[in-house]
Design a protein around this motif. Structure first.
Motif, mmCIF file in Angstrom:
data_model
loop_
_atom_site.group_PDB
_atom_site.id
_atom_site.type_symbol
_atom_site.label_atom_id
_atom_site.label_comp_id
_atom_site.label_asym_id
_atom_site.label_seq_id
_atom_site.Cartn_x
_atom_site.Cartn_y
_atom_site.Cartn_z
ATOM 1 N N ARG A 131 37.224 0.180 -20.105
ATOM 2 C CA ARG A 131 38.386 0.592 -20.706
ATOM 3 C C ARG A 131 37.806 1.985 -21.758
ATOM 4 O O ARG A 131 36.494 1.955 -22.118
ATOM 5 N N GLY A 132 38.640 2.661 -21.969
ATOM 6 C CA GLY A 132 38.399 4.051 -22.599
ATOM 7 C C GLY A 132 37.574 5.075 -21.887
ATOM 8 O O GLY A 132 37.492 4.948 -20.559
ATOM 9 N N MET A 133 36.819 5.841 -22.554
ATOM 10 C CA MET A 133 36.050 6.991 -22.004
ATOM 11 C C MET A 133 34.688 6.467 -21.569
ATOM 12 O O MET A 133 33.977 6.142 -22.757
ATOM 13 N N PRO A 134 34.425 6.181 -20.339
ATOM 14 C CA PRO A 134 32.892 6.006 -20.019
ATOM 15 C C PRO A 134 31.968 7.026 -19.975
ATOM 16 O O PRO A 134 32.212 8.253 -20.040
ATOM 17 N N THR A 135 30.835 6.575 -20.564
ATOM 18 C CA THR A 135 29.455 7.257 -20.606
ATOM 19 C C THR A 135 28.577 7.289 -19.500
ATOM 20 O O THR A 135 28.670 6.146 -18.837
ATOM 21 N N GLU A 136 27.712 7.862 -19.399
ATOM 22 C CA GLU A 136 26.516 7.757 -18.390
ATOM 23 C C GLU A 136 25.862 6.249 -18.836
ATOM 24 O O GLU A 136 25.649 5.345 -18.080
ATOM 25 N N ALA A 137 25.748 6.239 -20.147
ATOM 26 C CA ALA A 137 25.141 4.864 -20.511
ATOM 27 C C ALA A 137 25.905 3.610 -20.115
ATOM 28 O O ALA A 137 25.284 2.601 -19.981
ATOM 29 N N LEU A 138 27.126 3.675 -20.353
ATOM 30 C CA LEU A 138 28.007 2.628 -20.199
ATOM 31 C C LEU A 138 27.954 2.497 -18.603
ATOM 32 O O LEU A 138 27.958 1.195 -18.254
ATOM 33 N N ALA A 140 35.940 -2.966 -4.653
ATOM 34 C CA ALA A 140 37.242 -2.341 -4.607
ATOM 35 C C ALA A 140 37.404 -1.906 -6.048
ATOM 36 O O ALA A 140 36.784 -2.338 -7.080
ATOM 37 N N ILE A 141 37.998 -0.556 -6.357
ATOM 38 C CA ILE A 141 38.290 0.058 -7.456
ATOM 39 C C ILE A 141 39.721 0.129 -7.872
ATOM 40 O O ILE A 141 40.337 0.952 -6.759
ATOM 41 N N VAL A 142 39.959 -0.488 -8.687
ATOM 42 C CA VAL A 142 41.577 -0.459 -8.979
ATOM 43 C C VAL A 142 41.534 0.726 -10.159
ATOM 44 O O VAL A 142 40.809 0.466 -11.311
ATOM 45 N N VAL A 143 42.611 1.660 -9.997
ATOM 46 C CA VAL A 143 42.730 2.715 -10.904
ATOM 47 C C VAL A 143 44.135 3.095 -11.125
ATOM 48 O O VAL A 143 45.013 2.670 -10.175
ATOM 49 N N LEU A 156 35.059 -6.272 -8.114
ATOM 50 C CA LEU A 156 36.307 -5.578 -8.404
ATOM 51 C C LEU A 156 35.977 -4.785 -9.533
ATOM 52 O O LEU A 156 35.718 -5.393 -10.609
ATOM 53 N N TYR A 157 35.988 -3.479 -9.431
ATOM 54 C CA TYR A 157 36.002 -2.616 -10.950
ATOM 55 C C TYR A 157 37.553 -2.417 -11.131
ATOM 56 O O TYR A 157 38.377 -1.646 -10.214
ATOM 57 N N ASP A 158 37.901 -2.817 -12.300
ATOM 58 C CA ASP A 158 39.011 -2.841 -12.895
ATOM 59 C C ASP A 158 38.957 -1.561 -13.865
ATOM 60 O O ASP A 158 38.440 -1.707 -14.988
ATOM 61 N N ALA A 159 39.565 -0.436 -13.594
ATOM 62 C CA ALA A 159 39.371 0.817 -14.296
ATOM 63 C C ALA A 159 41.104 1.118 -14.644
ATOM 64 O O ALA A 159 41.268 2.363 -15.137
ATOM 65 N N LEU A 160 41.954 0.183 -15.028
ATOM 66 C CA LEU A 160 43.346 0.449 -15.192
ATOM 67 C C LEU A 160 43.253 0.839 -16.738
ATOM 68 O O LEU A 160 44.159 1.656 -17.034
ATOM 69 N N GLU A 161 42.597 0.796 -17.425
ATOM 70 C CA GLU A 161 42.418 1.121 -19.047
ATOM 71 C C GLU A 161 41.396 2.108 -19.225
ATOM 72 O O GLU A 161 40.983 2.561 -20.389
ATOM 73 N N TYR A 171 45.512 1.946 -6.002
ATOM 74 C CA TYR A 171 46.459 2.204 -7.271
ATOM 75 C C TYR A 171 46.945 0.975 -8.011
ATOM 76 O O TYR A 171 47.931 0.379 -7.169
ATOM 77 N N ASN A 172 46.672 0.757 -9.112
ATOM 78 C CA ASN A 172 47.498 -0.289 -9.675
ATOM 79 C C ASN A 172 47.599 -1.695 -9.034
ATOM 80 O O ASN A 172 48.746 -2.357 -9.466
ATOM 81 N N ASP A 173 46.870 -2.083 -8.152
ATOM 82 C CA ASP A 173 47.234 -3.288 -7.423
ATOM 83 C C ASP A 173 45.937 -4.198 -7.266
ATOM 84 O O ASP A 173 45.342 -4.034 -6.330
ATOM 85 N N ILE A 174 45.745 -4.903 -8.492
ATOM 86 C CA ILE A 174 44.853 -5.783 -8.309
ATOM 87 C C ILE A 174 44.558 -6.963 -7.147
ATOM 88 O O ILE A 174 43.599 -7.267 -6.711
ATOM 89 N N SER A 175 45.871 -7.448 -6.919
ATOM 90 C CA SER A 175 46.145 -8.291 -5.917
ATOM 91 C C SER A 175 45.628 -7.751 -4.434
ATOM 92 O O SER A 175 45.046 -8.417 -4.013
ATOM 93 N N ALA A 176 46.078 -6.871 -4.254
ATOM 94 C CA ALA A 176 45.691 -6.014 -2.885
ATOM 95 C C ALA A 176 44.043 -5.754 -3.041
ATOM 96 O O ALA A 176 43.405 -5.930 -1.869
ATOM 97 N N ALA A 177 43.644 -5.515 -3.839
ATOM 98 C CA ALA A 177 42.079 -5.275 -3.953
ATOM 99 C C ALA A 177 41.478 -6.495 -3.965
ATOM 100 O O ALA A 177 40.375 -6.622 -2.831
#
Length: 120
Positions: free
Chosen positions: A19-26, A79-82, A47-52, A104-110
Motif C-alpha cells: 500500500r502507498g508509494m513503493p520505493t526500491e527498498a520496499l 498474478a498482479i491485481v491493480v 498473488l501481488y495485491d496492489a489495490l492500495e 483489474y480489481n479482481d482478486i477472485s479471477a487472479a
C-alpha cells in the motif's frame, strides 16, 4: 505512515500486499520475503495485491526486473491485481517476461488463474 508491506503464505499461495508509494527498498524487502517462502516450498504461486498502492516512478517499477534476475531456476507463477490502467502498465514494465498476468480489481479471477496449470 502505517505498514506498507505484508507477505504471508495463504494456502497454496504467497500473498504480497503493498500500500502507498513503493520505493526500491520496499520492493527489495518484498522480493526477499516472497523468495524465502517460495524457496522453502520449492517454487509456487504469488498473488501481488496492489489495490492500495500508488503508482511509483518508472525507475522504481523497472527495479523489479533487476530483482527478478536473482530468481535463477525458481519457478514462479504470479498474478498482479491493480486498480488502474497506469498501475497495470507499470506492472507489465516491472515484470516483463515470465509467467504472470495483470488483473483489474479482481482478486477472485487472479486466484482462479493461479490455480490453473501454467502453459509453459
Amino acid at each position: 505512515m502505517g505498514k506498507q508491506l505484508w507477505v504471508e503464505p495463504v494456502g497454496e499461495l504467497v500473498l504480497a500486499r503493498m500500500r502507498g508509494m513503493p520505493t526500491e527498498a520496499l520492493l527489495v524487502d518484498c522480493q526477499l520475503q516472497v523468495l524465502q517462502i517460495l524457496r522453502d516450498r520449492g517454487g509456487g504461486k504469488v498473488l501481488y495485491d496492489a489495490l492500495e498502492m500508488e503508482a511509483p516512478p518508472v525507475e522504481v517499477a523497472l527495479s523489479q526486473r533487476t530483482l527478478d534476475e536473482t530468481l535463477g531456476a525458481l519457478k514462479i507463477r504470479r498474478a498482479i491485481v491493480v486498480p488502474t490502467s497506469n498501475l497495470a502498465y507499470l506492472a507489465r514494465l516491472a515484470f516483463g517476461e515470465g509467467d504472470y498476468r495483470v488483473f483489474y480489481n479482481d482478486i477472485s479471477a487472479a486466484i482462479n488463474w493461479l490455480g490453473k496449470e501454467s502453459a509453459s
